[in-house]
Every structure is written in structure tokens, then in C-alpha cells.
Design a protein around this motif. Structure first.
Motif, mmCIF file in Angstrom:
data_model
loop_
_atom_site.group_PDB
_atom_site.id
_atom_site.type_symbol
_atom_site.label_atom_id
_atom_site.label_comp_id
_atom_site.label_asym_id
_atom_site.label_seq_id
_atom_site.Cartn_x
_atom_site.Cartn_y
_atom_site.Cartn_z
ATOM 1 N N MET A 41 21.419 43.177 8.060
ATOM 2 C CA MET A 41 21.775 42.217 9.088
ATOM 3 C C MET A 41 21.524 40.815 8.529
ATOM 4 S SD MET A 41 20.601 42.203 13.046
ATOM 5 C CE MET A 41 21.598 43.658 13.260
ATOM 6 N N THR A 42 22.461 39.928 8.790
ATOM 7 C CA THR A 42 22.340 38.575 8.249
ATOM 8 C C THR A 42 21.448 37.712 9.136
ATOM 9 O OG1 THR A 42 24.234 37.681 9.448
ATOM 10 C CG2 THR A 42 24.680 38.747 7.308
ATOM 11 N N GLU A 43 20.957 36.637 8.550
ATOM 12 C CA GLU A 43 20.116 35.703 9.299
ATOM 13 C C GLU A 43 20.868 35.108 10.497
ATOM 14 O OE1 GLU A 43 18.585 31.583 7.974
ATOM 15 O OE2 GLU A 43 17.052 33.053 7.377
ATOM 16 N N PRO A 44 22.133 34.675 10.332
ATOM 17 C CA PRO A 44 22.855 34.150 11.499
ATOM 18 C C PRO A 44 23.008 35.189 12.619
ATOM 19 C CG PRO A 44 23.953 33.453 9.486
ATOM 20 C CD PRO A 44 22.893 34.453 9.088
ATOM 21 N N GLU A 45 23.229 36.441 12.260
ATOM 22 C CA GLU A 45 23.338 37.493 13.279
ATOM 23 C C GLU A 45 22.017 37.665 14.031
ATOM 24 O OE1 GLU A 45 26.604 40.569 11.379
ATOM 25 O OE2 GLU A 45 24.551 40.637 10.612
ATOM 26 N N ILE A 46 20.926 37.584 13.311
ATOM 27 C CA ILE A 46 19.610 37.712 13.947
ATOM 28 C C ILE A 46 19.358 36.536 14.884
ATOM 29 C CG2 ILE A 46 17.117 37.717 13.531
ATOM 30 C CD1 ILE A 46 17.796 39.312 10.907
ATOM 31 N N PHE A 47 19.631 35.318 14.427
ATOM 32 C CA PHE A 47 19.421 34.155 15.285
ATOM 33 C C PHE A 47 20.349 34.172 16.502
ATOM 34 C CE2 PHE A 47 16.916 32.451 11.791
ATOM 35 C CZ PHE A 47 15.883 31.851 12.491
ATOM 36 N N ASP A 48 21.587 34.657 16.327
ATOM 37 C CA ASP A 48 22.490 34.800 17.476
ATOM 38 C C ASP A 48 21.917 35.792 18.481
ATOM 39 O OD1 ASP A 48 24.284 32.984 16.420
ATOM 40 O OD2 ASP A 48 25.709 34.518 15.715
ATOM 41 N N GLY A 49 21.400 36.911 17.986
ATOM 42 C CA GLY A 49 20.798 37.908 18.865
ATOM 43 C C GLY A 49 19.563 37.373 19.569
ATOM 44 N N LEU A 50 18.737 36.645 18.846
ATOM 45 C CA LEU A 50 17.533 36.068 19.456
ATOM 46 C C LEU A 50 17.894 34.996 20.482
ATOM 47 C CD1 LEU A 50 15.148 35.878 16.371
ATOM 48 C CD2 LEU A 50 14.994 37.433 18.329
ATOM 49 N N THR A 51 18.933 34.236 20.210
ATOM 50 C CA THR A 51 19.396 33.249 21.191
ATOM 51 C C THR A 51 19.806 33.949 22.479
ATOM 52 O OG1 THR A 51 20.064 31.610 19.546
ATOM 53 C CG2 THR A 51 21.176 31.507 21.684
ATOM 54 N N ALA A 52 20.558 35.037 22.364
ATOM 55 C CA ALA A 52 20.981 35.788 23.550
ATOM 56 C C ALA A 52 19.773 36.321 24.315
ATOM 57 C CB ALA A 52 21.909 36.927 23.142
ATOM 58 N N ILE A 53 18.788 36.818 23.598
ATOM 59 C CA ILE A 53 17.575 37.349 24.239
ATOM 60 C C ILE A 53 16.826 36.228 24.963
ATOM 61 C CG2 ILE A 53 15.260 38.277 23.766
ATOM 62 C CD1 ILE A 53 16.642 39.926 21.481
ATOM 63 N N LEU A 54 16.628 35.110 24.300
ATOM 64 C CA LEU A 54 15.896 33.998 24.910
ATOM 65 C C LEU A 54 16.632 33.468 26.141
ATOM 66 C CD1 LEU A 54 14.761 32.072 21.714
ATOM 67 C CD2 LEU A 54 13.361 33.536 23.188
ATOM 68 N N ARG A 55 17.945 33.388 26.065
ATOM 69 C CA ARG A 55 18.725 32.921 27.215
ATOM 70 C C ARG A 55 18.561 33.858 28.399
ATOM 71 N NH1 ARG A 55 24.232 30.596 24.246
ATOM 72 N NH2 ARG A 55 23.170 28.751 23.407
ATOM 73 N N GLN A 56 18.525 35.151 28.119
ATOM 74 C CA GLN A 56 18.364 36.123 29.200
ATOM 75 C C GLN A 56 16.944 36.074 29.772
ATOM 76 O OE1 GLN A 56 18.901 40.208 28.055
ATOM 77 N NE2 GLN A 56 18.998 40.893 30.167
ATOM 78 N N VAL A 57 15.950 36.095 28.921
ATOM 79 C CA VAL A 57 14.560 36.117 29.373
ATOM 80 C C VAL A 57 14.224 34.865 30.174
ATOM 81 C CG1 VAL A 57 12.150 36.033 28.594
ATOM 82 C CG2 VAL A 57 13.730 37.690 27.578
ATOM 83 N N PHE A 58 14.664 33.710 29.686
ATOM 84 C CA PHE A 58 14.307 32.455 30.347
ATOM 85 C C PHE A 58 15.369 31.961 31.325
ATOM 86 C CE2 PHE A 58 11.904 32.203 26.264
ATOM 87 C CZ PHE A 58 10.647 32.380 26.834
ATOM 88 N N ASP A 59 16.462 32.719 31.463
ATOM 89 C CA ASP A 59 17.563 32.342 32.361
ATOM 90 C C ASP A 59 17.978 30.897 32.097
ATOM 91 O OD1 ASP A 59 19.485 32.753 34.314
ATOM 92 O OD2 ASP A 59 18.150 32.113 35.943
ATOM 93 N N ASP A 60 18.178 30.600 30.803
ATOM 94 C CA ASP A 60 18.515 29.250 30.375
ATOM 95 C C ASP A 60 19.663 29.324 29.360
ATOM 96 O OD1 ASP A 60 18.721 26.711 29.288
ATOM 97 O OD2 ASP A 60 16.586 26.507 28.856
ATOM 98 N N PRO A 61 20.894 29.029 29.802
ATOM 99 C CA PRO A 61 22.033 29.140 28.888
ATOM 100 C C PRO A 61 22.035 28.099 27.770
ATOM 101 C CG PRO A 61 22.729 28.185 30.975
ATOM 102 C CD PRO A 61 21.283 28.597 31.137
ATOM 103 N N GLY A 62 21.156 27.119 27.831
ATOM 104 C CA GLY A 62 21.117 26.079 26.816
ATOM 105 C C GLY A 62 20.115 26.300 25.704
ATOM 106 N N ILE A 63 19.247 27.278 25.865
ATOM 107 C CA ILE A 63 18.223 27.506 24.840
ATOM 108 C C ILE A 63 18.854 28.111 23.589
ATOM 109 C CG2 ILE A 63 17.507 29.824 25.556
ATOM 110 C CD1 ILE A 63 14.587 28.840 25.118
ATOM 111 N N VAL A 64 18.396 27.661 22.439
ATOM 112 C CA VAL A 64 18.917 28.140 21.159
ATOM 113 C C VAL A 64 17.739 28.527 20.271
ATOM 114 C CG1 VAL A 64 20.230 27.521 19.097
ATOM 115 C CG2 VAL A 64 20.949 26.649 21.325
ATOM 116 N N ALA A 65 17.823 29.709 19.697
ATOM 117 C CA ALA A 65 16.793 30.176 18.774
ATOM 118 C C ALA A 65 16.943 29.419 17.456
ATOM 119 C CB ALA A 65 16.915 31.676 18.542
ATOM 120 N N THR A 66 15.926 28.650 17.115
ATOM 121 C CA THR A 66 15.886 27.942 15.842
ATOM 122 C C THR A 66 14.611 28.367 15.118
ATOM 123 O OG1 THR A 66 14.691 26.062 16.784
ATOM 124 C CG2 THR A 66 17.114 25.947 16.794
ATOM 125 N N PRO A 67 14.557 28.190 13.803
ATOM 126 C CA PRO A 67 13.374 28.632 13.067
ATOM 127 C C PRO A 67 12.065 28.019 13.556
ATOM 128 C CG PRO A 67 15.159 28.204 11.549
ATOM 129 C CD PRO A 67 15.620 27.733 12.909
#
Length: 81
Positions: free
Chosen positions: A1-27
Motif C-alpha cells: 500500500m502506498t503512502e498516499p493511499e494510507i493518508f487518504d484512508g486515514l483522512t476518511a477515518i478522521l473525517r468520520q470519527v470527528f464528523d469534520d469533512p475538512g480535516i486532513v490527515a497530514t504527517p
């Protein structure tokens, strides 16, 4: 799995958990940066990541994490063939 795929997946998780469509997973993102990131939501993030990426984490591995970048690196190490 590539790093961008992981960060995309983590962004989706964070958006769901925090109910915040603007949050972005960054290092550099950490619990200090998100007011709602408490111990309960931390567990939700870990469980969602285990399910999404098909991995399991040990408590000792999670204790070493300092930010989303560390979490992404751990996921990447566990998903390598």
C-alpha cells in the motif's frame, strides 16, 4: 500500500470519527491539534484503521506513536508484502 493511499484512508477515518469533512490527515497532525481527539476517539481511530487496512496493532506499538505520520508509517510497515 502506498503512502498516499494510507493518508487518504486515514483522512476518511478522521473525517468520520470527528464528523469534520475538512480535516486532513497530514504527517504532523496529532491529538493536540484536534480538540475532540480524546481517548475514546483515539480508540475509534485505531479500530477503524485496523478494519480499513486489515492490520492489528499491539499496545506497545501504539504507545510509540507521536503523530499521524508515525501511524501511517506503522500501517505501511504492516501492509508490506
Amino acid at each position: 500500500m502506498t503512502e498516499p493511499e494510507i493518508f487518504d484512508g486515514l483522512t476518511a477515518i478522521l473525517r468520520q470519527v470527528f464528523d469534520d469533512p475538512g480535516i486532513v490527515a497530514t504527517p504532523d497532525l496529532s491529538a493536540r491539534d484536534v480538540a475532540e481527539w480524546d481517548s475514546f476517539n483515539h480508540i475509534n481511530i485505531v479500530v477503524a484503521a485496523e478494519m480499513r487496512f486489515g492490520v492489528s496493532f499491539k499496545s506497545s506499538e501504539l504507545e510509540e506513536l507521536r503523530n499521524v505520520g508515525d501511524f501511517a508509517a506503522l500501517i505501511q510497515a504492516k501492509t508490506r508484502p
